[in-house]
Design a protein around this motif. Structure first.
Motif, PDB file in Angstrom:
ATOM      1  N   GLY A  76       0.769  -1.223   0.000  1.00 34.50           N
ATOM      2  CA  GLY A  76       0.000   0.000   0.000  1.00 34.50           C
ATOM      3  C   GLY A  76       0.799   1.270   0.000  1.00 34.50           C
ATOM      4  N   CYS A  77       0.056   2.352   0.168  1.00 36.76           N
ATOM      5  CA  CYS A  77       0.474   3.751   0.076  1.00 36.76           C
ATOM      6  C   CYS A  77       0.597   4.139  -1.401  1.00 36.76           C
ATOM      7  CB  CYS A  77       1.774   4.042   0.800  1.00 36.76           C
ATOM      8  SG  CYS A  77       1.693   3.701   2.578  1.00 36.76           S
ATOM      9  N   THR A  78       0.154   5.342  -1.707  1.00 39.37           N
ATOM     10  CA  THR A  78       0.236   5.858  -3.069  1.00 39.37           C
ATOM     11  C   THR A  78       1.200   7.035  -3.140  1.00 39.37           C
ATOM     12  OG1 THR A  78      -2.029   5.147  -3.499  1.00 39.37           O
ATOM     13  CG2 THR A  78      -1.103   6.777  -5.016  1.00 39.37           C
ATOM     14  N   THR A  79       1.052   7.986  -2.239  1.00 40.94           N
ATOM     15  CA  THR A  79       1.918   9.164  -2.247  1.00 40.94           C
ATOM     16  C   THR A  79       3.181   8.916  -1.426  1.00 40.94           C
ATOM     17  OG1 THR A  79       0.925  10.168  -0.270  1.00 40.94           O
ATOM     18  CG2 THR A  79      -0.110  10.657  -2.402  1.00 40.94           C
ATOM     19  N   SER A  80       4.218   9.673  -1.734  1.00 40.27           N
ATOM     20  CA  SER A  80       5.441   9.596  -0.934  1.00 40.27           C
ATOM     21  C   SER A  80       5.200  10.095   0.487  1.00 40.27           C
ATOM     22  CB  SER A  80       6.548  10.410  -1.606  1.00 40.27           C
ATOM     23  OG  SER A  80       6.983   9.786  -2.783  1.00 40.27           O
ATOM     24  N   TRP A  81       4.316  11.047   0.630  1.00 41.77           N
ATOM     25  CA  TRP A  81       3.956  11.553   1.950  1.00 41.77           C
ATOM     26  C   TRP A  81       3.452  10.405   2.828  1.00 41.77           C
ATOM     27  CZ3 TRP A  81      -0.017  16.178   2.563  1.00 41.77           C
ATOM     28  CH2 TRP A  81      -0.063  16.572   3.903  1.00 41.77           C
ATOM     29  N   GLU A 104      10.234   9.313  -6.192  1.00 43.17           N
ATOM     30  CA  GLU A 104      11.312  10.216  -6.576  1.00 43.17           C
ATOM     31  C   GLU A 104      12.709   9.680  -6.271  1.00 43.17           C
ATOM     32  OE1 GLU A 104      10.027  10.583  -2.495  1.00 43.17           O
ATOM     33  OE2 GLU A 104       8.896  10.863  -4.344  1.00 43.17           O
ATOM     34  N   GLY A 105      12.834   8.611  -5.480  1.00 43.65           N
ATOM     35  CA  GLY A 105      14.146   8.093  -5.122  1.00 43.65           C
ATOM     36  C   GLY A 105      14.666   8.703  -3.828  1.00 43.65           C
ATOM     37  N   PHE A 106      15.972   8.562  -3.616  1.00 44.73           N
ATOM     38  CA  PHE A 106      16.657   9.111  -2.445  1.00 44.73           C
ATOM     39  C   PHE A 106      16.104   8.541  -1.144  1.00 44.73           C
ATOM     40  CE2 PHE A 106      17.187  12.059  -5.922  1.00 44.73           C
ATOM     41  CZ  PHE A 106      18.558  12.230  -5.929  1.00 44.73           C
ATOM     42  N   GLU A 107      15.910   7.224  -1.147  1.00 41.85           N
ATOM     43  CA  GLU A 107      15.396   6.570   0.056  1.00 41.85           C
ATOM     44  C   GLU A 107      15.695   5.076  -0.026  1.00 41.85           C
ATOM     45  OE1 GLU A 107      11.284   7.505   1.594  1.00 41.85           O
ATOM     46  OE2 GLU A 107      11.017   5.389   1.031  1.00 41.85           O
ATOM     47  N   VAL A 108      16.049   4.499   1.094  1.00 41.57           N
ATOM     48  CA  VAL A 108      16.198   3.047   1.229  1.00 41.57           C
ATOM     49  C   VAL A 108      15.802   2.687   2.649  1.00 41.57           C
ATOM     50  CG1 VAL A 108      17.860   1.148   1.421  1.00 41.57           C
ATOM     51  CG2 VAL A 108      17.990   2.688  -0.520  1.00 41.57           C
ATOM     52  N   PHE A 139       8.533  23.714 -18.645  1.00 39.65           N
ATOM     53  CA  PHE A 139       7.758  24.273 -17.543  1.00 39.65           C
ATOM     54  C   PHE A 139       7.410  23.105 -16.629  1.00 39.65           C
ATOM     55  CE2 PHE A 139       4.199  25.883 -15.170  1.00 39.65           C
ATOM     56  CZ  PHE A 139       4.415  27.255 -15.060  1.00 39.65           C
ATOM     57  N   LEU A 140       7.680  23.241 -15.330  1.00 37.46           N
ATOM     58  CA  LEU A 140       7.502  22.153 -14.378  1.00 37.46           C
ATOM     59  C   LEU A 140       6.308  22.429 -13.470  1.00 37.46           C
ATOM     60  CD1 LEU A 140      11.242  21.750 -13.232  1.00 37.46           C
ATOM     61  CD2 LEU A 140      10.153  20.912 -15.325  1.00 37.46           C
ATOM     62  N   THR A 141       5.432  21.441 -13.342  1.00 41.20           N
ATOM     63  CA  THR A 141       4.306  21.551 -12.425  1.00 41.20           C
ATOM     64  C   THR A 141       4.370  20.390 -11.432  1.00 41.20           C
ATOM     65  OG1 THR A 141       2.760  20.179 -13.690  1.00 41.20           O
ATOM     66  CG2 THR A 141       2.901  22.504 -14.292  1.00 41.20           C
ATOM     67  N   GLY A 142       3.706  20.558 -10.284  1.00 43.94           N
ATOM     68  CA  GLY A 142       3.694  19.468  -9.320  1.00 43.94           C
ATOM     69  C   GLY A 142       2.711  19.695  -8.196  1.00 43.94           C
ATOM     70  N   SER A 143       2.229  18.611  -7.631  1.00 43.59           N
ATOM     71  CA  SER A 143       1.479  18.700  -6.379  1.00 43.59           C
ATOM     72  C   SER A 143       2.464  19.026  -5.263  1.00 43.59           C
ATOM     73  CB  SER A 143       0.762  17.385  -6.091  1.00 43.59           C
ATOM     74  OG  SER A 143      -0.277  17.176  -7.036  1.00 43.59           O
ATOM     75  N   ASN A 144       2.001  19.786  -4.289  1.00 43.91           N
ATOM     76  CA  ASN A 144       2.892  20.412  -3.316  1.00 43.91           C
ATOM     77  C   ASN A 144       3.277  19.446  -2.195  1.00 43.91           C
ATOM     78  OD1 ASN A 144       4.395  22.566  -2.311  1.00 43.91           O
ATOM     79  ND2 ASN A 144       2.741  23.182  -0.932  1.00 43.91           N
ATOM     80  N   TYR A 145       4.091  18.461  -2.550  1.00 41.98           N
ATOM     81  CA  TYR A 145       4.684  17.560  -1.557  1.00 41.98           C
ATOM     82  C   TYR A 145       5.910  16.932  -2.192  1.00 41.98           C
ATOM     83  CZ  TYR A 145       2.810  13.279  -3.746  1.00 41.98           C
ATOM     84  OH  TYR A 145       2.535  12.250  -4.600  1.00 41.98           O
ATOM     85  N   ILE A 146       6.526  15.983  -1.513  1.00 38.58           N
ATOM     86  CA  ILE A 146       7.872  15.554  -1.866  1.00 38.58           C
ATOM     87  C   ILE A 146       7.992  14.993  -3.281  1.00 38.58           C
ATOM     88  CG2 ILE A 146       7.574  13.284  -0.798  1.00 38.58           C
ATOM     89  CD1 ILE A 146      10.559  13.514   0.054  1.00 38.58           C
ATOM     90  N   TRP A 147       6.969  14.284  -3.785  1.00 39.25           N
ATOM     91  CA  TRP A 147       7.051  13.754  -5.152  1.00 39.25           C
ATOM     92  C   TRP A 147       7.280  14.880  -6.155  1.00 39.25           C
ATOM     93  CZ3 TRP A 147       7.622  10.268  -8.861  1.00 39.25           C
ATOM     94  CH2 TRP A 147       7.053  10.507 -10.123  1.00 39.25           C
ATOM     95  N   GLY A 148       6.453  15.909  -6.082  1.00 37.88           N
ATOM     96  CA  GLY A 148       6.604  17.026  -7.008  1.00 37.88           C
ATOM     97  C   GLY A 148       7.912  17.763  -6.805  1.00 37.88           C
ATOM     98  N   TRP A 149       8.254  18.065  -5.562  1.00 35.60           N
ATOM     99  CA  TRP A 149       9.478  18.820  -5.287  1.00 35.60           C
ATOM    100  C   TRP A 149      10.716  18.103  -5.817  1.00 35.60           C
ATOM    101  CZ3 TRP A 149       8.151  18.823   0.608  1.00 35.60           C
ATOM    102  CH2 TRP A 149       7.011  19.604   0.832  1.00 35.60           C
ATOM    103  N   GLU A 150      10.878  16.829  -5.431  1.00 35.78           N
ATOM    104  CA  GLU A 150      12.110  16.123  -5.766  1.00 35.78           C
ATOM    105  C   GLU A 150      12.191  15.756  -7.241  1.00 35.78           C
ATOM    106  OE1 GLU A 150      15.024  15.122  -3.751  1.00 35.78           O
ATOM    107  OE2 GLU A 150      14.135  16.978  -3.043  1.00 35.78           O
ATOM    108  N   THR A 151      11.081  15.347  -7.833  1.00 36.25           N
ATOM    109  CA  THR A 151      11.111  14.996  -9.258  1.00 36.25           C
ATOM    110  C   THR A 151      11.439  16.233 -10.086  1.00 36.25           C
ATOM    111  OG1 THR A 151       9.484  13.261  -8.831  1.00 36.25           O
ATOM    112  CG2 THR A 151       9.853  13.869 -11.129  1.00 36.25           C
ATOM    113  N   ASN A 152      10.864  17.358  -9.736  1.00 41.45           N
ATOM    114  CA  ASN A 152      11.177  18.591 -10.464  1.00 41.45           C
ATOM    115  C   ASN A 152      12.603  19.060 -10.195  1.00 41.45           C
ATOM    116  OD1 ASN A 152       8.747  18.837 -11.806  1.00 41.45           O
ATOM    117  ND2 ASN A 152       7.802  20.108 -10.242  1.00 41.45           N
TER     118      ASN A 152
END
Length: 386
Positions: A76-81, A104-108, A139-152
């Motif tokens: 489970g879980c969908t978002t990185s949050w 987005e990566g940067f996690e183990v 032009f970069l868009t994203g939802s305001n949490y870690i997936w958007g921040w780090e991928t961008n």
């Protein structure tokens, strides 16, 4: 016959319910298939908890699933949050979280199996395909949490090193559909493409508004300035229709992929759940359950560490292809296919990945400097004239 509990932790309501619900249905479909297969001398019992899109509930519900059902495995879980909320719980209780969504990566974590792609398996090959064909001004868009921040952030690094530019980078809250300001800024700045890291209803509203912009100004039609995504799948594009048509997605799975295994899987899903679109979110959750079941069959135990060692030691056949968990990172090797959405919701495969890509969640082994140089050279030589 032994019965092993499996926790299923997905939100079936809220701003990202479509992809999350696909994970839910994928996990349940795999449980049903395992239980119907005589090759498995046990049954799995799914226990579902629904956080309803509230990230603060994931840890509590995960803890309850483990303690009340005895589940050693949570799919489970969908978002990185939400994933980051659950990690301390499975680490403390020595269970395994099987995370079936691109991230987005940067996690183990020793207590987390990453069944879907990290950035070197989705974003890097996507940009490698798009930049030479459309240009390196994004032009970069994203939802305001870690997936958007780090991928961008990674995209900005790739683009600026390749001689390109980021003309704008904007975020909206998860589920927010007020995106007119993004459209107006894109109209003004006229990028070569848009990298869309919005999720759920925010993404759907953006694609609808962007299509309207393209109807007003041909410069913003998909053939001239596409929207490209790492997380948009068939269950969503089928409902979006023309709003998604012509835009690009990178994924380890498309139902349009031609293979004997995929044909068998698609036929089985069509027979058992004819109204359900088996997209990447569905298949990655399905694959997670298959990996759990195969490990239990091989070891005779559902203990977290026994299962972890089994999936590291031997490949498991899944609809994603044969997968093995990397011992150093707990990620899996995956392909990065690129598809262009059609109005009927399916994808035309424009780049077929022939070999799996080894996971590199911290981008330490990916030859990025060479990639940047190649991309920059290709962008200069192959830029599409519009």
């Amino acid at each position: 016959m032994s019965v092993y509990p499996v926790g299923v932790l997905f939100s079936r309501s809220g701003g990202y319910s479509r992809p999350a619900e696909q994970g839910y249905f994928g996990a349940l479909a795999a449980v049903a298939d395992i239980n119907a297969d005589d090759a498995y001398p046990f049954t799995l019992e799914a226990h579902h908890a629904d956080p309803k899109g509230n990230a603060d509930r994931y840890a509590e519900l995960c803890r309850d699933l483990i303690r009340t059902t005895g589940a050693q495995h949570i799919v489970g879980c969908t978002t990185s949050w939400s994933r980051k909320e659950v990690i301390p719980v499975v680490e403390k209780l020595d269970a395994l979280l099987w995370y079936p969504c691109v991230y987005e990566g940067f996690e183990v974590s020793e207590n987390l199996i990453y069944v879907a792609a990290c950035a070197n398996q989705h974003l890097v090959p996507l940009l490698d395909h798009i930049v030479p064909r459309f240009g390196a001004r994004a032009f970069l868009t994203g939802s305001n949490y870690i997936w958007g921040w780090e991928t961008n952030r990674i995209a900005r690094d790739i683009l600026t090193r390749s001689g390109g530019a980021v003309l704008g980078e904007r975020y909206v809250p998860i589920g927010d559909e007020d995106i007119d300001h993004l459209i107006e800024e894109i109209r003004e700045k006229r990028p070569d493409f848009i990298l869309n890291n919005l999720i759920g209803t925010s993404s759907y509203a953006f694609l609808a508004a962007y299509r309207a912009l393209g109807m007003e100004d041909p410069a913003f039609r998909p053939e001239n300035c596409p929207v490209v995504s790492c997380n948009l799948c068939e269950n969503e594009t089928t409902r979006l229709g023309e709003d998604a048509a012509g835009h690009y997605t990178v994924s380890s799975y498309f139902r349009a992929l031609a293979s004997e295994e995929n044909d068998r899987f698609a036929a089985r899903m069509k027979a058992s759940e004819p109204s359900r679109v088996a997209d990447a979110f569905f298949v990655q959750a399905y694959a997670a359950v298959v990996m759990i079941a195969e490990a239990i069959r091989r070891t005779g135990s559902d203990a977290a560490q026994d299962v972890l060692e089994a999936v590291r030691a031997q490949e498991t056949a899944t609809p994603l292809g044969p997968v093995r968990v990397d011992r150093g990172t707990n990620h899996v090797n995956l392909c990065a296919h690129i598809g262009r959405a059609r109005a009927d919701g399916d994808f035309d495969i424009v780049h077929y990945c022939r070999e799996t890509i080894a996971p590199d969640p911290f981008l330490t082994a990916t030859p990025l400097d060479r990639l940047y140089a190649t991309m920059a050279a290709d962008a200069r030589q192959l830029r599409v004239v519009r």
